[in-house]
Design a protein around this motif. Sequence first.
Motif, PDB file in Angstrom:
ATOM      1  N   ALA A 119       9.461   4.420  -8.402  1.00  0.00           N
ATOM      2  CA  ALA A 119       7.552   4.172  -7.891  1.00  0.00           C
ATOM      3  C   ALA A 119       8.082   2.749  -9.203  1.00  0.00           C
ATOM      4  O   ALA A 119       7.225   1.723  -8.406  1.00  0.00           O
ATOM      5  CB  ALA A 119       7.036   4.344  -8.733  1.00  0.00           C
ATOM      6  N   MET A 139       8.187  -2.028  -7.397  1.00  0.00           N
ATOM      7  CA  MET A 139       7.303  -2.675  -7.387  1.00  0.00           C
ATOM      8  C   MET A 139       8.095  -4.375  -7.324  1.00  0.00           C
ATOM      9  O   MET A 139       7.318  -5.365  -7.358  1.00  0.00           O
ATOM     10  CB  MET A 139       6.607  -2.217  -9.658  1.00  0.00           C
ATOM     11  N   LEU A 146       0.981  -6.601  -6.910  1.00  0.00           N
ATOM     12  CA  LEU A 146       0.848  -5.672  -7.165  1.00  0.00           C
ATOM     13  C   LEU A 146       2.306  -3.830  -8.158  1.00  0.00           C
ATOM     14  O   LEU A 146       1.387  -3.231  -7.456  1.00  0.00           O
ATOM     15  CB  LEU A 146       2.812  -5.394  -6.684  1.00  0.00           C
ATOM     16  N   SER A 147       2.382  -4.866  -9.014  1.00  0.00           N
ATOM     17  CA  SER A 147       2.344  -3.634 -10.536  1.00  0.00           C
ATOM     18  C   SER A 147       1.000  -3.308 -10.589  1.00  0.00           C
ATOM     19  O   SER A 147       0.391  -2.273 -11.084  1.00  0.00           O
ATOM     20  CB  SER A 147       3.173  -4.435 -11.459  1.00  0.00           C
ATOM     21  N   SER A 184      -1.027  -1.283  -7.978  1.00  0.00           N
ATOM     22  CA  SER A 184      -0.458   0.385  -7.349  1.00  0.00           C
ATOM     23  C   SER A 184      -0.911   0.767  -8.691  1.00  0.00           C
ATOM     24  O   SER A 184      -0.802   2.194  -9.029  1.00  0.00           O
ATOM     25  CB  SER A 184       0.959   0.105  -7.624  1.00  0.00           C
ATOM     26  N   GLN A 185      -1.118   0.454 -10.072  1.00  0.00           N
ATOM     27  CA  GLN A 185      -0.943   1.186 -10.538  1.00  0.00           C
ATOM     28  C   GLN A 185      -2.910   0.849 -11.015  1.00  0.00           C
ATOM     29  O   GLN A 185      -2.994   2.767 -11.219  1.00  0.00           O
ATOM     30  CB  GLN A 185      -1.004   0.741 -12.103  1.00  0.00           C
ATOM     31  N   MET A 234       2.828   5.962  -5.768  1.00  0.00           N
ATOM     32  CA  MET A 234       2.666   5.957  -7.401  1.00  0.00           C
ATOM     33  C   MET A 234       1.590   6.887  -7.359  1.00  0.00           C
ATOM     34  O   MET A 234       2.618   7.673  -8.261  1.00  0.00           O
ATOM     35  CB  MET A 234       2.525   4.193  -7.790  1.00  0.00           C
ATOM     36  N   CYS A 282       5.145   7.718   1.969  1.00  0.00           N
ATOM     37  CA  CYS A 282       4.646   6.654   1.433  1.00  0.00           C
ATOM     38  C   CYS A 282       6.151   6.378   0.427  1.00  0.00           C
ATOM     39  O   CYS A 282       6.395   4.843   0.918  1.00  0.00           O
ATOM     40  CB  CYS A 282       3.591   7.354   0.087  1.00  0.00           C
ATOM     41  N   TRP A 331       0.646  -1.303   0.084  1.00  0.00           N
ATOM     42  CA  TRP A 331       0.033   0.111  -0.701  1.00  0.00           C
ATOM     43  C   TRP A 331       1.155   1.270  -0.519  1.00  0.00           C
ATOM     44  O   TRP A 331       0.641   1.959  -0.135  1.00  0.00           O
ATOM     45  CB  TRP A 331      -1.192   0.232   1.073  1.00  0.00           C
ATOM     46  N   VAL A 352       4.250   1.032  -1.812  1.00  0.00           N
ATOM     47  CA  VAL A 352       3.871   1.506  -2.929  1.00  0.00           C
ATOM     48  C   VAL A 352       3.096   1.982  -3.808  1.00  0.00           C
ATOM     49  O   VAL A 352       3.202   3.176  -4.491  1.00  0.00           O
ATOM     50  CB  VAL A 352       4.581  -0.138  -3.183  1.00  0.00           C
ATOM     51  N   THR A 353       1.589   1.584  -3.370  1.00  0.00           N
ATOM     52  CA  THR A 353       0.665   1.616  -4.161  1.00  0.00           C
ATOM     53  C   THR A 353       0.371   3.925  -4.013  1.00  0.00           C
ATOM     54  O   THR A 353       0.247   4.616  -4.754  1.00  0.00           O
ATOM     55  CB  THR A 353      -0.517   1.245  -3.785  1.00  0.00           C
ATOM     56  N   GLY A 391      -3.559   3.188  -8.504  1.00  0.00           N
ATOM     57  CA  GLY A 391      -2.668   5.257  -8.923  1.00  0.00           C
ATOM     58  C   GLY A 391      -2.727   5.556  -9.699  1.00  0.00           C
ATOM     59  O   GLY A 391      -3.143   6.881  -9.566  1.00  0.00           O
TER      60      GLY A 391
END
Length: 424
Positions: free
Chosen positions: A334, A338, A351-352, A355-356, A233, A397, A227, A229-230, A359
């Motif tokens: 960012a 990932m 995760l990619s 987050s996208q 991003m 973050c 979260w 990383v998200t 994001g």
Amino acid sequence: MTVREESSSPAALRAVGALTCAVALIMMGVCLRLIFGSSSAVLSEIRDAYGLNGAEVALLTTGPVLCLGLFSAATPRLARRYTAPLVAAVALAMIAVGSALRILPSWPVLLGGTMLAGAGIAVGNVLGPVLVRIFFPHRIGLMTGLFTAMVCVSTGFASALTVPGATALGGSWRGALALWAVPALVAVLLLAVVTVRYLRFRRNVPEADGADAPGAVRTVLRSPVAWAVTGFMGLQSLQAYALIGWIPTIYRDRGLSAETAGAMLAIGGLLSVLTALTFPQWAARRREQRIVAVAAVALQGIGVLGVLAFGNGIGAWIANVFVGFGLGAMISLAVTMMNLRAATTAEAVSLSAMSQTVGYLLAAWGPMLMGVLHGVHGNWNLPLISLLVLLIPLLLCGVFAGGDRTVGAPSALGDGVQPGGQEA
């Protein structure tokens, strides 16, 4: 992480061919922003040709960004079922078809083609870092840098060349827009070669990329690191789309010509390549990336503060330099995190995507909120101050996501990446 998963990625690269795979990734990166820069360059012509109102123009500019969020979520399931290279090739084909459709003299077709390309870009955004992990686990920093540098430069590249292209085609802005299907077609051909060779390799080494490991989505959704990383991003994307969408208008309101204001955006995009190339390599060589995150956000802060403080003189150009550096540093960091924060390829895919998805849905509000705040107060001070305030949660973050920990396995990253994100 299994022994097979750890050892098969270099074999996958050998099976596909390092040069072919590297060129395919670079061309894929080039195609992931061309539709944004090309449309914005002739937005006035599009509006006048179809008699569009403000809401319809906003739909053309923010609709593809919403696609980035809406269609990212489906990518992990598609990659598990059909493999990442094959899905990426189909995504680039969607971009090519969507770009080519813009040559037709129809507003619904133009909008539909743009949305189709946006859906393809969403899938490509998710799978770019995953392909880096599958084929270049020992060069994550370098290949992530090359990939994101191409993403960064493509917006300015398309913005700068679309109008001259229209002039060369006798004033046909539709033809100029459709020409951007050509690099997408080249990318499709390259990814088709990668896919054929990779599928042949997969027949001999089933599930070699580890992308279909069970439970990855659940693990990522429950992880505070994921979260963070998200959040990083999403907030950096909000900054990017807000500034890319409004910087030319800000400087035109301050008295610069349309050509000069557009050139500032293009120059900022070119300068972002420098940090997009260097920050992933810096990040990948460290056990933790907190200081890298602080540096990236600091560059952005200096840039936005400069845009706020200076008018249209030399200070504005210096501020634009830092904005370019900041945007390139943040997006590349960012994307790098990932991979560095995922313990397996399956977790990297999830995760990619997460987050996208989150994001870009967040980022879609950036240009709109900038416009609303400007409309309320009649100047650009409040919108720019708001961007500065949003740097605080962005920094938090980044610092949390930059710690020496991973989503699924705190003690190891696997897939050819050493603990702490150092490249093997």
